[in-house]
Design a protein around this motif. Structure first.
Motif, PDB file in Angstrom:
ATOM      1  N   ARG A  61      -8.961  -1.066  21.896  1.00 19.69           N
ATOM      2  CA  ARG A  61      -9.700  -0.554  23.061  1.00 19.69           C
ATOM      3  C   ARG A  61     -10.275   0.819  22.751  1.00 19.69           C
ATOM      4  N   THR A  62      -9.533   1.556  21.901  1.00 22.25           N
ATOM      5  CA  THR A  62      -9.944   2.912  21.561  1.00 22.25           C
ATOM      6  C   THR A  62     -10.986   2.941  20.438  1.00 22.25           C
ATOM      7  N   GLY A  63     -11.523   1.770  20.090  1.00 20.21           N
ATOM      8  CA  GLY A  63     -12.564   1.709  19.059  1.00 20.21           C
ATOM      9  C   GLY A  63     -12.152   0.893  17.854  1.00 20.21           C
ATOM     10  N   ASP A  64     -13.087   0.115  17.346  1.00 18.27           N
ATOM     11  CA  ASP A  64     -12.802  -0.753  16.192  1.00 18.27           C
ATOM     12  C   ASP A  64     -12.984   0.028  14.894  1.00 18.27           C
ATOM     13  N   PHE A  65     -12.313  -0.435  13.839  1.00 13.59           N
ATOM     14  CA  PHE A  65     -12.568   0.151  12.518  1.00 13.59           C
ATOM     15  C   PHE A  65     -12.291  -0.870  11.429  1.00 13.59           C
ATOM     16  N   ALA A  66     -12.812  -0.588  10.228  1.00  9.99           N
ATOM     17  CA  ALA A  66     -12.662  -1.503   9.101  1.00  9.99           C
ATOM     18  C   ALA A  66     -11.920  -0.806   7.970  1.00  9.99           C
ATOM     19  N   VAL A  67     -11.049  -1.575   7.295  1.00  8.14           N
ATOM     20  CA  VAL A  67     -10.316  -1.048   6.142  1.00  8.14           C
ATOM     21  C   VAL A  67     -11.017  -1.569   4.892  1.00  8.14           C
ATOM     22  N   GLY A  68     -11.437  -0.667   4.008  1.00  6.94           N
ATOM     23  CA  GLY A  68     -12.051  -1.106   2.755  1.00  6.94           C
ATOM     24  C   GLY A  68     -13.409  -1.743   2.989  1.00  6.94           C
ATOM     25  N   ASP A  69     -13.840  -2.547   2.019  1.00  4.53           N
ATOM     26  CA  ASP A  69     -15.220  -3.054   2.016  1.00  4.53           C
ATOM     27  C   ASP A  69     -15.305  -4.532   2.367  1.00  4.53           C
ATOM     28  N   GLY A  70     -14.253  -5.069   2.987  1.00  2.48           N
ATOM     29  CA  GLY A  70     -14.284  -6.490   3.354  1.00  2.48           C
ATOM     30  C   GLY A  70     -13.660  -7.384   2.291  1.00  2.48           C
ATOM     31  N   GLN A  71     -13.345  -6.806   1.131  1.00  2.00           N
ATOM     32  CA  GLN A  71     -12.658  -7.552   0.072  1.00  2.00           C
ATOM     33  C   GLN A  71     -11.191  -7.112   0.034  1.00  2.00           C
ATOM     34  N   PRO A  72     -10.289  -7.987  -0.447  1.00  2.00           N
ATOM     35  CA  PRO A  72      -8.897  -7.557  -0.606  1.00  2.00           C
ATOM     36  C   PRO A  72      -8.823  -6.381  -1.591  1.00  2.00           C
ATOM     37  N   GLY A  73      -7.987  -5.392  -1.287  1.00  2.00           N
ATOM     38  CA  GLY A  73      -7.868  -4.219  -2.150  1.00  2.00           C
ATOM     39  C   GLY A  73      -7.174  -4.544  -3.466  1.00  2.00           C
ATOM     40  N   PRO A  74      -7.380  -3.692  -4.482  1.00  2.00           N
ATOM     41  CA  PRO A  74      -6.798  -3.964  -5.804  1.00  2.00           C
ATOM     42  C   PRO A  74      -5.268  -3.919  -5.832  1.00  2.00           C
ATOM     43  N   LEU A  75      -4.656  -2.961  -5.128  1.00  2.00           N
ATOM     44  CA  LEU A  75      -3.185  -2.910  -5.151  1.00  2.00           C
ATOM     45  C   LEU A  75      -2.601  -4.081  -4.355  1.00  2.00           C
ATOM     46  N   THR A  76      -3.268  -4.415  -3.252  1.00  2.00           N
ATOM     47  CA  THR A  76      -2.874  -5.590  -2.457  1.00  2.00           C
ATOM     48  C   THR A  76      -2.807  -6.824  -3.361  1.00  2.00           C
ATOM     49  N   MET A  77      -3.853  -7.019  -4.138  1.00  2.00           N
ATOM     50  CA  MET A  77      -3.933  -8.218  -4.982  1.00  2.00           C
ATOM     51  C   MET A  77      -2.965  -8.149  -6.158  1.00  2.00           C
ATOM     52  N   GLN A  78      -2.761  -6.951  -6.703  1.00  2.00           N
ATOM     53  CA  GLN A  78      -1.840  -6.807  -7.826  1.00  2.00           C
ATOM     54  C   GLN A  78      -0.408  -7.120  -7.389  1.00  2.00           C
ATOM     55  N   LEU A  79      -0.020  -6.562  -6.243  1.00  2.00           N
ATOM     56  CA  LEU A  79       1.337  -6.795  -5.744  1.00  2.00           C
ATOM     57  C   LEU A  79       1.530  -8.266  -5.372  1.00  2.00           C
ATOM     58  N   ARG A  80       0.512  -8.832  -4.788  1.00  2.00           N
ATOM     59  CA  ARG A  80       0.570 -10.243  -4.397  1.00  2.00           C
ATOM     60  C   ARG A  80       0.796 -11.119  -5.621  1.00  2.00           C
ATOM     61  N   GLN A  81      -0.021 -10.881  -6.650  1.00  2.00           N
ATOM     62  CA  GLN A  81       0.085 -11.679  -7.867  1.00  2.00           C
ATOM     63  C   GLN A  81       1.451 -11.488  -8.522  1.00  2.00           C
ATOM     64  N   HIS A  82       1.912 -10.233  -8.543  1.00  2.00           N
ATOM     65  CA  HIS A  82       3.178  -9.929  -9.204  1.00  2.00           C
ATOM     66  C   HIS A  82       4.344 -10.650  -8.519  1.00  2.00           C
ATOM     67  N   LEU A  83       4.362 -10.597  -7.187  1.00  2.00           N
ATOM     68  CA  LEU A  83       5.466 -11.241  -6.469  1.00  2.00           C
ATOM     69  C   LEU A  83       5.391 -12.766  -6.622  1.00  2.00           C
ATOM     70  N   LEU A  84       4.187 -13.312  -6.534  1.00  2.00           N
ATOM     71  CA  LEU A  84       4.030 -14.758  -6.746  1.00  2.00           C
ATOM     72  C   LEU A  84       4.473 -15.154  -8.144  1.00  2.00           C
ATOM     73  N   ASP A  85       4.149 -14.320  -9.141  1.00  2.00           N
ATOM     74  CA  ASP A  85       4.543 -14.619 -10.526  1.00  2.00           C
ATOM     75  C   ASP A  85       6.067 -14.632 -10.672  1.00  2.00           C
ATOM     76  N   ILE A  86       6.733 -13.713  -9.997  1.00  2.00           N
ATOM     77  CA  ILE A  86       8.206 -13.703 -10.045  1.00  2.00           C
ATOM     78  C   ILE A  86       8.737 -14.978  -9.391  1.00  2.00           C
ATOM     79  N   GLN A  87       8.217 -15.298  -8.205  1.00  2.00           N
ATOM     80  CA  GLN A  87       8.735 -16.437  -7.442  1.00  2.00           C
ATOM     81  C   GLN A  87       8.513 -17.764  -8.161  1.00  2.00           C
ATOM     82  N   HIS A  88       7.377 -17.875  -8.828  1.00  2.00           N
ATOM     83  CA  HIS A  88       7.064 -19.131  -9.521  1.00  2.00           C
ATOM     84  C   HIS A  88       7.550 -19.124 -10.970  1.00  2.00           C
TER      85      HIS A  88
END
Ligand SMILES: *Cc1c(COP(=O)(O)O)cnc(C)c1O
Length: 382
Positions: free
Chosen positions: A338-365
């Motif tokens: 209500r207090t105003g919309d905003f955007a994080v980053g450029d609409g693409q997943p961030g690099p650390l987001t993707m690195q951590l995601r891949q790393h955790l998936l790699d451990i799990q699999h």
């Protein structure tokens, strides 16, 4: 002599001391039918051949634990859980490993959290070892249902509910503990895309002294309207704020949140601290550990909407993501408020987001070494 087979079956796994987990001969669905489901399992729609069920009665403790055919339950219409929601659950996954074995991820943490949830709802806890035995027995019996496609898993749903037929308001004297399993497809089959979120300013998820830090069914029932409101506003997910000041960010739907401050090797992570109104996620805890090992500072503290908004505007907050067992990591792209919309980053997943995601998936699999002992191999029945 006729008891030999039954004896050998019942002696292989104990549920609790003196109570064997009886393994019944469960009918199997044809391989072709199973293969058709595993081709595109989706999430939470298809269930395996078996389930584990154990009963608790005050005075007797846990009795009659069995692995049996997946089938509808018979409940008395006055069963307490149907009226007063004395019901808790867990969610964890089994992963096909490259060596052909199957492993669950940190199931001891789920077992411990299940005990905490039970205590908060005045339920008799399932002993941690019994929880692990039940999960192992189900995965072992339904091993053929563990999918092997990219990022596919077998989702396990342990839960406990009050089944005593009684309308009085007090902790029930009879419970069921059940574990079912559902094959799950990749969460983002067409690539990872950031979600849009809606700040819930009308409804709250959890208040101090409430049940926000445990996994009880009622928390989810109370969250549905806010989620509908988010969808009506054109967003994917609801973001919860603290109940007292409605100022601090707590969680996104049923997932914990992380904010990335700065960029590259020096990027720092902030995740809302566990104030008692957040659910202590096992994914959250695993990511804190992994990010620190990668050299990032991770701080658990309160994080306000204003810090988020101002940080995005001046470039300090570069990425935001949510995490949980089902989706592992989901990037957050836009925020509606209500207090105003905003955007994080450029609409693409961030690099650390993707690195951590891949790393955790790699451990799990099992694609990288499991240096923390997080994978629990499911042993075949003795
Ligand atoms: C289950 C849950 C999470 C995530 O916990 P994980 O152990 O990481 O799956 C986060 N928030 C809420 C409200 C939850 O119920």
């Amino acid at each position: 002599m006729t008891d030999t087979l039954a004896d050998s079956r019942t002696s292989s796994r104990m549920f609790t001391e003196g109570v064997p987990l009886v393994v019944e001969d469960v009918p199997r669905r044809p391989a072709a039918e199973r293969a058709a489901v595993l081709e595109d399992p989706g999430f939470g729609r298809h269930f395996t051949d078996s389930m584990v069920v154990a009963r608790y009665r005050t005075g007797e403790g846990w009795v009659d634990a069995r692995l049996t055919a997946y089938a509808p339950l018979q409940l008395d219409p006055s069963a307490a859980t149907l009226h007063y929601a004395q019901s808790i659950f867990e969610g964890l996954k089994a992963y096909a490993q490259p060596d052909g074995s199957v492993a669950t991820f940190r199931p001891q943490s789920n077992a411990a959290r299940f005990v905490r949830s039970a205590k908060r709802l005045a339920m008799p806890p399932v002993p941690e070892d019994a929880f692990l035995t039940a999960a192992d027995a189900l995965v072992d019996a339904d091993r053929d249902w563990v999918p092997t496609g990219p990022d596919q898993t077998l989702y396990l749903r342990p839960y406990q509910l009050a089944v005593e037929p009684f309308l009085g308001v007090r902790p029930a004297h009879e419970y069921l503990f059940i574990v079912i399993a559902s094959p799950a497809g990749a969460y983002f089959p067409r690539g990872v895309h950031p979600v849009s979120v809606y700040l819930s300013e009308d409804y709250i998820r959890a208040a101090p002294g409430g049940t926000g830090d445990v996994k009880c069914a009622g928390n989810y029932a109370a969250s549905l309207l806010a989620q509908e409101q988010a969808v009506a506003a054109g967003c994917d997910q609801v973001v919860w704020l603290d109940a007292m000041e409605k100022k601090y960010v707590e969680e996104m739907g049923g997932m914990n949140l992380f904010f990335v401050l700065g960029e590259g090797a020096d990027a720092e992570l902030v995740t809302p601290e566990l104030t008692g109104t957040l659910l202590p996620g096992i994914t959250r805890e695993s990511l804190i550990t992994v990010a620190r090992e990668l050299g990032h500072t991770v701080t658990e503290r309160r994080f306000s909407v204003e810090e988020w908004r101002a940080g995005v505007a001046d470039g300090t907050v570069t990425e935001t993501f949510a995490c949980g067992t089902a989706a592992v990591i989901t990037p957050v792209g836009t925020v509606k408020a209500r207090t105003g919309d905003f955007a994080v980053g450029d609409g693409q997943p961030g690099p650390l987001t993707m690195q951590l995601r891949q790393h955790l998936l790699d451990i799990q699999h099992g694609r990288v070494p499991d240096t923390h002992g997080w994978l629990h191999r499911v042993a075949p029945a003795a």
